[in-house]
Design a protein around this motif. Structure first.
Motif, PDB file in Angstrom:
ATOM      1  N   PRO A  73       0.815  -1.219   0.000  1.00  0.00           N
ATOM      2  CA  PRO A  73       0.000   0.000   0.000  1.00  0.00           C
ATOM      3  C   PRO A  73       0.848   1.269   0.000  1.00  0.00           C
ATOM      4  O   PRO A  73       1.769   1.414   0.796  1.00  0.00           O
ATOM      5  CB  PRO A  73      -0.809  -0.127   1.294  1.00  0.00           C
ATOM      6  N   LYS A  74       0.538   2.149  -0.947  1.00  0.00           N
ATOM      7  CA  LYS A  74       1.162   3.468  -1.071  1.00  0.00           C
ATOM      8  C   LYS A  74       2.645   3.415  -1.434  1.00  0.00           C
ATOM      9  O   LYS A  74       3.323   4.446  -1.419  1.00  0.00           O
ATOM     10  CB  LYS A  74       0.982   4.282   0.215  1.00  0.00           C
ATOM     11  N   LYS A  75       3.155   2.232  -1.753  1.00  0.00           N
ATOM     12  CA  LYS A  75       4.572   2.113  -2.110  1.00  0.00           C
ATOM     13  C   LYS A  75       4.769   1.585  -3.527  1.00  0.00           C
ATOM     14  O   LYS A  75       5.659   2.043  -4.241  1.00  0.00           O
ATOM     15  CB  LYS A  75       5.295   1.202  -1.116  1.00  0.00           C
ATOM     16  N   GLY A  76       3.966   0.613  -3.906  1.00  0.00           N
ATOM     17  CA  GLY A  76       4.133  -0.001  -5.225  1.00  0.00           C
ATOM     18  C   GLY A  76       3.997  -1.508  -5.127  1.00  0.00           C
ATOM     19  O   GLY A  76       3.141  -2.018  -4.399  1.00  0.00           O
ATOM     20  N   ALA A  77       4.848  -2.205  -5.832  1.00  0.00           N
ATOM     21  CA  ALA A  77       4.797  -3.670  -5.837  1.00  0.00           C
ATOM     22  C   ALA A  77       6.217  -4.199  -5.697  1.00  0.00           C
ATOM     23  O   ALA A  77       7.124  -3.778  -6.424  1.00  0.00           O
ATOM     24  CB  ALA A  77       4.167  -4.175  -7.121  1.00  0.00           C
ATOM     25  N   GLN A  78       6.398  -5.121  -4.776  1.00  0.00           N
ATOM     26  CA  GLN A  78       7.719  -5.706  -4.562  1.00  0.00           C
ATOM     27  C   GLN A  78       7.789  -7.067  -5.250  1.00  0.00           C
ATOM     28  O   GLN A  78       6.906  -7.913  -5.079  1.00  0.00           O
ATOM     29  CB  GLN A  78       8.002  -5.876  -3.077  1.00  0.00           C
ATOM     30  N   VAL A  79       8.833  -7.271  -6.029  1.00  0.00           N
ATOM     31  CA  VAL A  79       9.014  -8.535  -6.739  1.00  0.00           C
ATOM     32  C   VAL A  79       9.240  -9.651  -5.724  1.00  0.00           C
ATOM     33  O   VAL A  79      10.057  -9.529  -4.811  1.00  0.00           O
ATOM     34  CB  VAL A  79      10.206  -8.447  -7.709  1.00  0.00           C
ATOM     35  N   THR A  80       8.496 -10.740  -5.882  1.00  0.00           N
ATOM     36  CA  THR A  80       8.605 -11.852  -4.948  1.00  0.00           C
ATOM     37  C   THR A  80       9.915 -12.607  -5.158  1.00  0.00           C
ATOM     38  O   THR A  80      10.527 -12.559  -6.226  1.00  0.00           O
ATOM     39  CB  THR A  80       7.429 -12.825  -5.106  1.00  0.00           C
ATOM     40  N   THR A  81      10.317 -13.310  -4.105  1.00  0.00           N
ATOM     41  CA  THR A  81      11.523 -14.129  -4.130  1.00  0.00           C
ATOM     42  C   THR A  81      11.123 -15.594  -4.054  1.00  0.00           C
ATOM     43  O   THR A  81      10.375 -15.981  -3.154  1.00  0.00           O
ATOM     44  CB  THR A  81      12.433 -13.788  -2.934  1.00  0.00           C
ATOM     45  N   PRO A  82      11.567 -16.436  -4.995  1.00  0.00           N
ATOM     46  CA  PRO A  82      11.223 -17.858  -4.923  1.00  0.00           C
ATOM     47  C   PRO A  82      11.695 -18.475  -3.604  1.00  0.00           C
ATOM     48  O   PRO A  82      12.824 -18.222  -3.159  1.00  0.00           O
ATOM     49  CB  PRO A  82      11.974 -18.467  -6.111  1.00  0.00           C
ATOM     50  N   THR A  83      10.840 -19.250  -2.990  1.00  0.00           N
ATOM     51  CA  THR A  83      11.176 -19.906  -1.725  1.00  0.00           C
ATOM     52  C   THR A  83      11.245 -21.416  -1.923  1.00  0.00           C
ATOM     53  O   THR A  83      10.755 -21.957  -2.919  1.00  0.00           O
ATOM     54  CB  THR A  83      10.125 -19.601  -0.649  1.00  0.00           C
ATOM     55  N   ALA A  84      11.829 -22.087  -0.950  1.00  0.00           N
ATOM     56  CA  ALA A  84      11.929 -23.545  -1.024  1.00  0.00           C
ATOM     57  C   ALA A  84      10.546 -24.181  -1.066  1.00  0.00           C
ATOM     58  O   ALA A  84      10.313 -25.143  -1.813  1.00  0.00           O
ATOM     59  CB  ALA A  84      12.727 -24.066   0.174  1.00  0.00           C
ATOM     60  N   ARG A  85       9.630 -23.657  -0.270  1.00  0.00           N
ATOM     61  CA  ARG A  85       8.288 -24.228  -0.258  1.00  0.00           C
ATOM     62  C   ARG A  85       7.580 -24.007  -1.593  1.00  0.00           C
ATOM     63  O   ARG A  85       6.929 -24.920  -2.118  1.00  0.00           O
ATOM     64  CB  ARG A  85       7.468 -23.615   0.867  1.00  0.00           C
ATOM     65  N   GLU A  86       7.699 -22.799  -2.146  1.00  0.00           N
ATOM     66  CA  GLU A  86       7.058 -22.515  -3.432  1.00  0.00           C
ATOM     67  C   GLU A  86       7.602 -23.451  -4.501  1.00  0.00           C
ATOM     68  O   GLU A  86       6.843 -24.012  -5.303  1.00  0.00           O
ATOM     69  CB  GLU A  86       7.300 -21.065  -3.846  1.00  0.00           C
ATOM     70  N   ARG A  87       8.923 -23.627  -4.523  1.00  0.00           N
ATOM     71  CA  ARG A  87       9.526 -24.509  -5.519  1.00  0.00           C
ATOM     72  C   ARG A  87       8.992 -25.928  -5.381  1.00  0.00           C
ATOM     73  O   ARG A  87       8.606 -26.555  -6.366  1.00  0.00           O
ATOM     74  CB  ARG A  87      11.048 -24.506  -5.394  1.00  0.00           C
ATOM     75  N   GLU A  88       8.957 -26.434  -4.160  1.00  0.00           N
ATOM     76  CA  GLU A  88       8.478 -27.795  -3.929  1.00  0.00           C
ATOM     77  C   GLU A  88       7.028 -27.947  -4.370  1.00  0.00           C
ATOM     78  O   GLU A  88       6.665 -28.934  -5.029  1.00  0.00           O
ATOM     79  CB  GLU A  88       8.620 -28.150  -2.446  1.00  0.00           C
ATOM     80  N   GLU A  89       6.205 -26.973  -4.029  1.00  0.00           N
ATOM     81  CA  GLU A  89       4.781 -27.064  -4.365  1.00  0.00           C
ATOM     82  C   GLU A  89       4.542 -26.934  -5.866  1.00  0.00           C
ATOM     83  O   GLU A  89       3.725 -27.670  -6.442  1.00  0.00           O
ATOM     84  CB  GLU A  89       4.001 -26.014  -3.584  1.00  0.00           C
ATOM     85  N   LEU A  90       5.244 -26.016  -6.519  1.00  0.00           N
ATOM     86  CA  LEU A  90       5.070 -25.848  -7.957  1.00  0.00           C
ATOM     87  C   LEU A  90       5.525 -27.088  -8.721  1.00  0.00           C
ATOM     88  O   LEU A  90       4.858 -27.542  -9.662  1.00  0.00           O
ATOM     89  CB  LEU A  90       5.844 -24.622  -8.450  1.00  0.00           C
TER      90      LEU A  90
END
Length: 224
Positions: A73-90
């Motif tokens: 909010p009021k700042k913009g959008a921060q690029v996400t960082t791939p995580t171990a959990r995200e990698r495993e789930e994807l």
């Protein structure tokens, strides 16, 4: 329904400017040209693309839907960082989708042949790109997309379209890792294709699990 290609490869004419901005920015994030943690501001995105802030704001909402940014909010959008959990789930979802598609296609020789024929030019392009990692990554993604989508399940296509940018980001990380063995990855794709040709569903499932996890162990992600 449209093919579940990556958004920046969508060549339809007259796409809304917000869609075009989202697609271009997604590609920059997925290929690492915009690094994880970077802050995107509406005004900067709008200026870069010669647009007003409204389509830039809409583009950021789409990027959030793809899981590539987190809105602040009021700042913009921060690029996400791939995580171990995200990698495993994807990767688990990818393995399930590809295994399911092959299990449905395998009993029908005509459909098996159709899938093998669809994979052949992708394998050839990939083999020719073993010395060009960025190109290899595109063909690597296309190989897995062809496997998962060849069954023609429209809901699966929707899922692939939604997850595509994040899946490609992982593929790009894997292929461009200094430890990546591109000829070996290609050979494994040939072996997977041979399993499809034989109708060996169990063998395919076993190989795809090993292939995905071995290929994605070569780069680091943050723990969660």
């Amino acid at each position: 329904m449209r093919s579940p290609t990556l958004p920046w490869l969508d060549d339809r004419e007259n796409r809304p400017i917000a869609t075009q901005i989202a697609a271009r920015t997604a590609r920059q994030i997925a290929t690492g040209d915009i690094e994880p943690g970077a802050l995107l501001r509406e005004v900067d995105v709008a200026e870069e693309h010669g647009a007003s802030r409204t389509p830039a704001r809409e583009a950021m909402l789409q990027l959030e839907t793809w899981g590539l940014v987190r809105l602040l909010p009021k700042k913009g959008a921060q690029v996400t960082t791939p995580t171990a959990r995200e990698r495993e789930e994807l990767l688990s979802v990818r393995a399930m989708l590809e295994g399911h598609a092959v299990s449905r296609i395998a009993p029908d020789e005509t459909r098996r042949t159709s899938l093998v024929e669809a994979l052949a030019p992708v394998l050839a392009a990939q083999e020719a790109a073993t010395d060009r990692p960025a190109d290899f990554a595109v063909h690597d993604y296309a190989f897995h997309l062809t496997l998962a989508s060849h069954d023609g399940n429209r809901v699966v296509e929707e899922v692939l379209r939604a997850l595509g940018p994040r899946l490609f980001r992982l593929t790009h990380l894997a292929v461009l890792s200094p430890a990546a063995d591109l000829p070996a990855l290609h050979r494994e794709h040939v072996e997977l294709t041979d399993a499809v040709a034989r109708g060996d569903v169990a063998g395919f499932r076993e190989m795809i699990e090993g292939h995905l996890h071995t290929g994605h162990d070569a780069y680091s992600v943050v723990p969660e």
